[in-house]
Design a protein around this motif. Structure first.
Motif, PDB file in Angstrom:
ATOM      1  N   ASP A  13      39.018  35.877  42.514  1.00  0.00           N
ATOM      2  CA  ASP A  13      37.986  36.209  43.194  1.00  0.00           C
ATOM      3  C   ASP A  13      38.554  38.139  43.523  1.00  0.00           C
ATOM      4  OD1 ASP A  13      40.495  36.622  44.274  1.00  0.00           O
ATOM      5  OD2 ASP A  13      40.899  35.129  45.943  1.00  0.00           O
ATOM      6  N   VAL A  32      33.697  40.614  43.576  1.00  0.00           N
ATOM      7  CA  VAL A  32      33.250  39.474  42.646  1.00  0.00           C
ATOM      8  C   VAL A  32      31.440  39.356  44.000  1.00  0.00           C
ATOM      9  CG1 VAL A  32      32.833  36.963  42.538  1.00  0.00           C
ATOM     10  CG2 VAL A  32      34.826  38.317  41.992  1.00  0.00           C
ATOM     11  N   THR A  34      28.315  37.019  44.883  1.00  0.00           N
ATOM     12  CA  THR A  34      28.462  36.129  45.638  1.00  0.00           C
ATOM     13  C   THR A  34      26.916  35.873  45.953  1.00  0.00           C
ATOM     14  OG1 THR A  34      29.318  36.055  47.694  1.00  0.00           O
ATOM     15  CG2 THR A  34      30.497  35.788  46.509  1.00  0.00           C
ATOM     16  N   SER A  41      30.611  32.506  43.937  1.00  0.00           N
ATOM     17  CA  SER A  41      30.544  33.254  43.010  1.00  0.00           C
ATOM     18  C   SER A  41      29.360  32.692  41.681  1.00  0.00           C
ATOM     19  CB  SER A  41      31.908  33.099  41.629  1.00  0.00           C
ATOM     20  OG  SER A  41      31.583  34.585  40.615  1.00  0.00           O
TER      21      SER A  41
END
Length: 108
Positions: A13, A32, A34, A41
């Protein structure tokens, strides 16, 4: 400097990504990317480091290294390219075999 990281484990994360890069210097942000529908992710992210020397050191040290069981790729991020907007229109484009075309064949 903006850094692009690919082949991230789906378990990494924002905080985990930041921790990896903080070993090499100050990190302004770590994100990250998403999926907007699932929130999971997409396996890549970006890190922003203000000091270019520290950023280059992190890139050199972390590229092709293992993080959370995955071998990651680390590079300088390229600027995002402007893509033309998609235009959707049905201005006389002919038959595409849609619902209305099937109904008009009186097979129902």
């Amino acid at each position: 400097m903006n850094i692009y990281i690919s082949h991230l484990s789906y378990g990494v994360d924002d905080n985990g990504l930041k921790e990896v890069f903080e070993a090499y210097g100050q990190v302004d942000s770590a994100k990250v990317i998403t999926d907007k529908f699932t929130g999971k992710s997409r396996g890549f992210g970006f890190v922003e480091m203000p000091d270019e020397a520290e950023a280059n050191k992190a890139i050199e040290a972390l590229n092709q290294s293992e993080v959370n069981g995955m071998t990651i790729n680390v590079n300088i991020a390229k600027p995002r390219e402007e893509r033309p907007r998609r235009e959707y229109s049905n201005n006389g484009g002919g038959s595409r075999g849609g619902y209305n075309d099937r109904r008009s064949n009186n097979r129902w």
